[in-house]
Motif scaffolding. Structure first.
Motif, short mmCIF file in Angstrom:
data_model
loop_
_atom_site.label_atom_id
_atom_site.label_comp_id
_atom_site.label_asym_id
_atom_site.label_seq_id
_atom_site.Cartn_x
_atom_site.Cartn_y
_atom_site.Cartn_z
N ILE A 44 8.63 42.37 13.90
CA ILE A 44 9.85 41.59 13.65
C ILE A 44 9.59 40.11 13.89
CG2 ILE A 44 12.12 41.07 14.61
CD1 ILE A 44 12.42 44.14 15.04
N LEU A 45 8.99 39.79 15.02
CA LEU A 45 8.76 38.39 15.35
C LEU A 45 7.80 37.74 14.36
CD1 LEU A 45 8.66 38.43 19.25
CD2 LEU A 45 10.54 37.88 17.70
N THR A 46 6.82 38.51 13.92
CA THR A 46 5.90 37.99 12.90
C THR A 46 6.66 37.61 11.65
OG1 THR A 46 4.03 39.29 13.71
CG2 THR A 46 3.97 38.56 11.41
N ARG A 47 7.53 38.51 11.22
CA ARG A 47 8.24 38.27 9.97
C ARG A 47 9.26 37.15 10.10
NH1 ARG A 47 10.12 43.67 7.27
NH2 ARG A 47 10.65 42.13 5.68
N LEU A 48 9.71 36.89 11.31
CA LEU A 48 10.67 35.80 11.50
C LEU A 48 9.98 34.49 11.84
CD1 LEU A 48 13.47 37.58 13.59
CD2 LEU A 48 13.47 37.02 11.15
N PHE A 49 8.66 34.53 12.03
CA PHE A 49 7.95 33.36 12.56
C PHE A 49 8.18 32.11 11.73
CE2 PHE A 49 4.44 30.52 13.32
CZ PHE A 49 4.22 30.62 14.68
N ARG A 50 8.10 32.26 10.40
CA ARG A 50 8.16 31.07 9.55
C ARG A 50 9.49 30.34 9.66
NH1 ARG A 50 6.48 33.22 3.79
NH2 ARG A 50 7.97 34.80 4.44
N THR A 51 10.54 31.05 10.03
CA THR A 51 11.83 30.37 10.17
C THR A 51 12.12 30.02 11.63
OG1 THR A 51 12.93 32.51 10.26
CG2 THR A 51 12.81 31.43 8.13
N ARG A 52 11.49 30.74 12.55
CA ARG A 52 11.81 30.50 13.95
C ARG A 52 11.43 29.10 14.39
NH1 ARG A 52 9.56 33.67 18.19
NH2 ARG A 52 7.94 34.24 16.70
N TRP A 53 10.44 28.50 13.71
CA TRP A 53 10.02 27.17 14.13
C TRP A 53 11.17 26.17 14.04
CZ3 TRP A 53 10.23 22.83 11.10
CH2 TRP A 53 10.45 23.04 9.73
N SER A 102 -2.39 30.67 7.36
CA SER A 102 -1.96 29.83 6.24
C SER A 102 -0.53 30.16 5.83
CB SER A 102 -2.89 30.03 5.04
OG SER A 102 -4.19 29.58 5.34
N ILE A 103 -0.20 31.43 5.86
CA ILE A 103 1.14 31.84 5.45
C ILE A 103 2.16 31.43 6.51
CG2 ILE A 103 2.63 33.82 5.01
CD1 ILE A 103 0.18 35.22 3.81
N LEU A 104 1.86 31.75 7.76
CA LEU A 104 2.82 31.45 8.83
C LEU A 104 2.97 29.95 9.02
CD1 LEU A 104 1.94 34.18 11.49
CD2 LEU A 104 3.78 34.14 9.80
N GLY A 105 1.91 29.20 8.75
CA GLY A 105 1.98 27.75 8.88
C GLY A 105 2.55 27.06 7.65
N GLU A 122 2.19 44.05 7.00
CA GLU A 122 2.89 43.25 8.00
C GLU A 122 4.11 42.55 7.41
OE1 GLU A 122 0.25 40.90 10.69
OE2 GLU A 122 -1.31 41.51 9.32
N GLY A 123 4.28 42.68 6.10
CA GLY A 123 5.44 42.06 5.48
C GLY A 123 5.26 40.59 5.17
N LEU A 124 4.04 40.10 5.22
CA LEU A 124 3.82 38.68 4.94
C LEU A 124 3.43 38.42 3.50
CD1 LEU A 124 1.97 37.54 8.19
CD2 LEU A 124 4.38 37.38 7.60
N VAL A 125 3.10 39.47 2.79
CA VAL A 125 2.66 39.38 1.40
C VAL A 125 3.25 40.56 0.66
CG1 VAL A 125 0.58 40.19 0.23
CG2 VAL A 125 0.56 37.96 1.33
N GLY A 144 6.86 32.70 -1.64
CA GLY A 144 7.11 32.95 -3.04
C GLY A 144 5.94 32.61 -3.94
N GLN A 145 4.96 31.91 -3.39
CA GLN A 145 3.80 31.52 -4.21
C GLN A 145 2.99 32.74 -4.61
OE1 GLN A 145 -0.31 28.99 -3.35
NE2 GLN A 145 1.60 28.33 -2.42
#
Lengths: 229, 229
Positions: free
Chosen positions: A148-157, A17-20, A55-58, A26-27
């Motif tokens: 690193i790739l996980t944390r960049l995933f949301r912008t890499r798209w 849900s976060i990565l997508g 993992e740095g996602l939250v 910020g929510q």
DNA sequence: CCTCGCGGTCTGGTATACCAGTATGGTATT
DNA sequence: AATACCATACTGGTATACCAGACCGCGAGG
């Protein structure tokens, strides 16, 4: 990445849900608020949040949780650290990898078909970088790049949205693989850095200039974003 | 490192027990078994274990928890990754650090008095490397090194047991700081690598050869340990 | 009309009871 | 004596009830 089926675990579902971007960066999240949506009680939800935090996602936000915001300054730092990690991977991988591994890597790079979906391109690209790191035969380095790739995933798209950029990524990946196959560490490192820097610069540019557009979609983008080096 | 007073939080207390070898590497832990010792209930204990897991100090072992074993092969990989991170820190820090920061770093290196306790030397050494990483002004790199030093902590104490090695460490730290002050990145990187490799090789040698002695003290040491590169 | 204060309602933090799976040890049977 | 089986006592996983602190809004008093 941990679970084959992202729907399998709470952690995987929240992560997806976060990565997508179903959960806006910020929510704020509340453990009890997630109960009905996830169909679980607070205990496993807390466990998932703690794992996502590592993992740095939250993040923790005083009392409360929040989906990790997208911060251009932070992305720039991660990208800089990534250069370090991946150039290290190249230097370590070259003397260690068997020729057939390098050939497989080249196949992987070429397999990113520009006619494929953005999702497919993103997945192939992730696999390429991870596989390269894998050839370095250092679990710490591999885990670091994975994070690193996980944390960049949301912008890499963003970088795989247009067919041109997908084709460009494919070409640059192929160039890296070719230099590795030729046994030329310097050339591979140069190609890698060119790839990473070009990708990051275009990304920062796109994110910075389209900040308002993203904000309208509920995706705030923090940071100054004068990100080129 | 997270809490000023290690006794403050459950996490800090457990962490101190692990790093201080009060809990033997490889020892199985049970959430309920820790309840009486820590004077808390399972919920916060679980939270602490999960956090320690993300720091690499504790592992899941099927059903159950395990104090992270000391594995020479793993240590070698961490040390290799550390070289990457710290040489990167040197290269990034040099153009970014102010002269006064480098002077402070040199002071820190010299402040490791060979007449001090091993604990003091270890603490000063940790501070030196972290401060150096801090000067790189990259939070990711800093966090990575922090994690690395944490995971190496249990074995690093070996290198400060004798006054000779403490003095050697002090000298090598000073050499690194001096090269940085001179603005010579290559010399600083060479001095750093010499320091890291020397330290690691002596450590691996000591650990490998004294395996039986450690086993008698309840500290099993895994891995082949042909660790020199 | 503005301000100060109190109460309801959020938050995460903790303790605990219950569940299901597993490993183990003792006993009974062959 | 050896083996097979079953009871029991663990393991972590989950749901839930309760606690303390913080924030916010409303109402009363100046």
């Amino acid at each position: 990445m941990t679970d084959l089926d992202p729907e399998a675990s709470l952690h995987g579902r929240l992560r997806a849900s976060i990565l997508g971007l179903d959960l806006a960066p910020g929510q704020r999240l509340s453990e009890r608020g997630l109960e009905p949506e996830l169909g679980a009680s607070r205990t496993p939800i807390r466990a998932a949040l703690m794992r996502l935090e590592s993992e740095g996602l939250v993040r923790r936000d005083g009392r409360g949780w929040l989906v990790a915001p997208i911060d251009l300054d932070e992305i720039a730092q991660i990208a800089e650290f990534r250069e370090l990690v991946e150039t290290g991977a190249v230097r370590l991988a070259l003397p260690r990898a068997r020729r057939e591994d390098l050939l497989a890597l080249a196949d992987l790079a070429d397999s990113a078909d520009e006619t494929g979906t953005p999702e497919h391109s993103l997945h192939t690209g992730t696999s390429f970088h991870l596989e390269l790191a894998h050839l370095a035969e250092n679990a710490e380095l591999f885990a670091a790049l994975q994070g690193i790739l996980t944390r960049l995933f949301r912008t890499r798209w963003l970088e795989v949205q247009s067919t041109e950029s997908r084709e460009r990524v494919r070409r640059e990946h192929s160039a890296i693989a070719a230099a590795l196959l030729a046994g030329d560490a310097d050339a591979a490192e140069r190609a890698l850095l060119e790839h990473l820097r070009g990708t990051h610069d275009r990304l920062a540019l796109a994110l910075g200039s389209r900040r308002r557009e993203f904000a309208a979609r509920g995706i705030p983008i923090d940071g100054a974003g004068l990100a080129s080096r």
